[in-house]
Design a protein around this motif. Sequence first.
Motif, PDB file in Angstrom:
ATOM      1  N   ALA A 169     -10.399 -12.657  -5.344  1.00  0.00           N
ATOM      2  CA  ALA A 169     -11.307 -12.029  -4.385  1.00  0.00           C
ATOM      3  C   ALA A 169     -12.617 -12.809  -4.271  1.00  0.00           C
ATOM      4  N   ASP A 170     -13.146 -13.224  -5.411  1.00  0.00           N
ATOM      5  CA  ASP A 170     -14.408 -13.983  -5.441  1.00  0.00           C
ATOM      6  C   ASP A 170     -14.303 -15.278  -4.649  1.00  0.00           C
ATOM      7  N   GLU A 171     -13.170 -15.967  -4.834  1.00  0.00           N
ATOM      8  CA  GLU A 171     -12.997 -17.275  -4.189  1.00  0.00           C
ATOM      9  C   GLU A 171     -12.504 -17.154  -2.753  1.00  0.00           C
ATOM     10  N   GLY A 172     -12.097 -15.949  -2.370  1.00  0.00           N
ATOM     11  CA  GLY A 172     -11.480 -15.774  -1.065  1.00  0.00           C
ATOM     12  C   GLY A 172     -10.210 -16.600  -0.955  1.00  0.00           C
ATOM     13  N   LEU A 173      -9.488 -16.704  -2.084  1.00  0.00           N
ATOM     14  CA  LEU A 173      -8.302 -17.566  -2.177  1.00  0.00           C
ATOM     15  C   LEU A 173      -7.128 -16.993  -1.384  1.00  0.00           C
ATOM     16  N   ASP A 174      -6.424 -17.863  -0.661  1.00  0.00           N
ATOM     17  CA  ASP A 174      -5.235 -17.440   0.087  1.00  0.00           C
ATOM     18  C   ASP A 174      -4.017 -17.559  -0.828  1.00  0.00           C
ATOM     19  N   LEU A 175      -3.493 -16.407  -1.282  1.00  0.00           N
ATOM     20  CA  LEU A 175      -2.384 -16.433  -2.236  1.00  0.00           C
ATOM     21  C   LEU A 175      -1.096 -16.971  -1.637  1.00  0.00           C
ATOM     22  N   ALA A 176      -1.028 -16.987  -0.301  1.00  0.00           N
ATOM     23  CA  ALA A 176       0.193 -17.479   0.350  1.00  0.00           C
ATOM     24  C   ALA A 176       0.416 -18.949   0.046  1.00  0.00           C
ATOM     25  N   SER A 177      -0.669 -19.695  -0.225  1.00  0.00           N
ATOM     26  CA  SER A 177      -0.510 -21.132  -0.384  1.00  0.00           C
ATOM     27  C   SER A 177      -0.448 -21.577  -1.853  1.00  0.00           C
ATOM     28  N   LEU A 178      -0.472 -20.596  -2.759  1.00  0.00           N
ATOM     29  CA  LEU A 178      -0.541 -20.949  -4.178  1.00  0.00           C
ATOM     30  C   LEU A 178       0.857 -21.167  -4.781  1.00  0.00           C
ATOM     31  N   ASP A 179       0.983 -22.156  -5.662  1.00  0.00           N
ATOM     32  CA  ASP A 179       2.222 -22.260  -6.445  1.00  0.00           C
ATOM     33  C   ASP A 179       1.899 -21.982  -7.916  1.00  0.00           C
ATOM     34  N   LEU A 180       2.899 -22.112  -8.797  1.00  0.00           N
ATOM     35  CA  LEU A 180       2.691 -21.709 -10.193  1.00  0.00           C
ATOM     36  C   LEU A 180       1.633 -22.565 -10.877  1.00  0.00           C
ATOM     37  N   ALA A 181       1.663 -23.873 -10.609  1.00  0.00           N
ATOM     38  CA  ALA A 181       0.640 -24.735 -11.224  1.00  0.00           C
ATOM     39  C   ALA A 181      -0.746 -24.308 -10.740  1.00  0.00           C
ATOM     40  N   GLY A 182      -0.836 -23.953  -9.445  1.00  0.00           N
ATOM     41  CA  GLY A 182      -2.104 -23.482  -8.883  1.00  0.00           C
ATOM     42  C   GLY A 182      -2.527 -22.166  -9.514  1.00  0.00           C
ATOM     43  N   ALA A 183      -1.556 -21.302  -9.776  1.00  0.00           N
ATOM     44  CA  ALA A 183      -1.868 -20.012 -10.398  1.00  0.00           C
ATOM     45  C   ALA A 183      -2.401 -20.224 -11.809  1.00  0.00           C
ATOM     46  N   GLU A 184      -1.848 -21.231 -12.489  1.00  0.00           N
ATOM     47  CA  GLU A 184      -2.317 -21.512 -13.843  1.00  0.00           C
ATOM     48  C   GLU A 184      -3.761 -22.024 -13.827  1.00  0.00           C
ATOM     49  N   GLU A 185      -4.091 -22.842 -12.802  1.00  0.00           N
ATOM     50  CA  GLU A 185      -5.486 -23.300 -12.675  1.00  0.00           C
ATOM     51  C   GLU A 185      -6.412 -22.125 -12.389  1.00  0.00           C
ATOM     52  N   LEU A 186      -5.928 -21.226 -11.559  1.00  0.00           N
ATOM     53  CA  LEU A 186      -6.695 -20.008 -11.275  1.00  0.00           C
ATOM     54  C   LEU A 186      -6.977 -19.255 -12.573  1.00  0.00           C
ATOM     55  N   TYR A 187      -5.963 -19.181 -13.418  1.00  0.00           N
ATOM     56  CA  TYR A 187      -6.081 -18.498 -14.710  1.00  0.00           C
ATOM     57  C   TYR A 187      -7.219 -19.105 -15.519  1.00  0.00           C
ATOM     58  N   ARG A 188      -7.257 -20.445 -15.560  1.00  0.00           N
ATOM     59  CA  ARG A 188      -8.310 -21.129 -16.334  1.00  0.00           C
ATOM     60  C   ARG A 188      -9.698 -20.851 -15.761  1.00  0.00           C
ATOM     61  N   ARG A 189      -9.782 -20.908 -14.430  1.00  0.00           N
ATOM     62  CA  ARG A 189     -11.100 -20.648 -13.808  1.00  0.00           C
ATOM     63  C   ARG A 189     -11.550 -19.213 -14.089  1.00  0.00           C
ATOM     64  N   ALA A 190     -10.598 -18.269 -14.003  1.00  0.00           N
ATOM     65  CA  ALA A 190     -10.947 -16.868 -14.225  1.00  0.00           C
ATOM     66  C   ALA A 190     -11.420 -16.649 -15.660  1.00  0.00           C
TER      67      ALA A 190
END
Length: 544
Positions: A169-190
């Motif tokens: 929500a903070d990043e206004g990230l579009d989940l439609a374009s995310l893959d698993l590696a991207g989700a893992e990066e999101l995890y680290r940022r969070a």
Amino acid sequence: MSSLPSQLSQRIESVAGIDPELRPATKPQFGHFQSNVALRLAKQEGAKPRDVAQRIVDQLRLDDLCETPEVAGPGFINFRIRADVLAATVTDQLADPRAGIMTVADPQRVVIDYSSPNVAKQMHVGHLRSTIIGDCFNRVLSALGHQVIAQNHIGDWGRQFGMLIEQVADEGLDLASLDLAGAEELYRRANAHLDADESFAARARERVVKLQSGDPATRQAWQRLIEISLAGFNRTYARMNVKLTDADVAGESSYNPLLAPLADDLERRGIAKVDDGALVVFAQGFDAPAIIRNSAGGYGYDVTDVAAIRYRVDELGARRIIYVTDARQHHHFELAFAVARMAGYLPDDVVAEHVGFGMVLGPGGTPIKTREGGTVTLDSLLDAAEEHAVPEIALAAIKYADLSNSLQKDYVFDAERMTQTTGDTGPYLQYAHSRCAGILREGASRGRHFDHIEVLSEPAEQELALWLTRFGETVQVVADDLTPHKLCTYLFELATKFSTFYEQCPVLKSEDPVCSSRLCLVAATKQVLATGLDLLGIVAPERM
Ligand code: ARG
């Protein structure tokens, strides 16, 4: 029909009155099997062991199975299976599509909990082992006729989703374009955000409450993170040639509705008690209690596994439940089993076992890590092996390295060594199989036919034949003790005995019926190698 050693065993027991504890002979000149039954009986009777041995030999009626047994040394009895019996047994086995694996008399419903990665994180080396080992158990138990239910207990619930979704929500990230590696990066940022910003931490906690209360937007984001992760897991499963599908997924979240009623049940029956604001169960022999509900009213990993046990017994009808994770979770499972037994969710006649495995080590003999010190992803391990061999051989190398030692041991991930086609490796067994296939192709092109073993006179032929007949019982042992390394050892021995046979006994250069008999041995070896490799999850190429 039962295996040759068990037939032999039964006949000896009917004369001796006790289990002959038949062992494979230590040297070929001692025959095929040996028993110390006379030594044990002599002790009881106060008689001379050799006399007792001779008495047993005189009473035995084994002519249809064995040569005349011999009394040896202090009173051992040596048995040699008749060559024509071995020939007929291998001939029958070759005609059997199951290669001599016998279905069990009492098939069971078995739940195997394996792989079980976590959402928004790539699978790592621990999941590699769990997936390979669990897939092997699945194949072995299914082959024996058990009804296996795979359960992929993915980590798809918990407090981490609060911070993940809040970060989206903070990043206004579009989940439609995310893959698993991207989700893992999101995890680290969070995670970093959580440590750095107190107000973010507070919002993440509120987000967990929204997730639990079913807020639509929050649920949707959560659902999407699961989808992204499953797509990533499935890509890796396809690459690994394992049998898991979406139908096997039963994540932590699926037990969520069962937790409050379970906690009530335990509290009402006095099994769980409130301690320092938390609802806990003290189980005998454990230092710390199992947490059923924490003081904030939340449910965690322990209680979820208790609920999963209850569900697996009541709803899935499990008679045996097998968990495959690294050894460090042993205590967690023992505690969950203890609580489930106390509550009667896990009846005494249902077996629950945790198969804990060792670590995968890097070249330095320490747990394998990336250059930056991070956890190694499963895909990067597959990539490393594929630098040395084509995918199906690289995969065989990894699986065999994983399964060929006692599971509890750590092992060194050495991509170069494990992809060699010599030595105790997966590719060596694939190579042995392709060699058998090549001989059979050559025979066919020369118009050679075979359908039964008529001549079996050379020691190397008999050794190979005897070993071939022991495949079925080996698979049975692996299923009972969950020890895939015994199947690996068996297959490696088979390949070795085949090599000796092939060096000493010309196949296509000999005349019939020797040639056709030996072609049968080649075909039976190929069949057992292919069937055995398949049970390990390894493909058996026709050419290499
Ligand atoms: N998700 C866990 C992990 O990655 C493994 C879950 C194992 N199965 C279970 N029923 N607890 O460590």
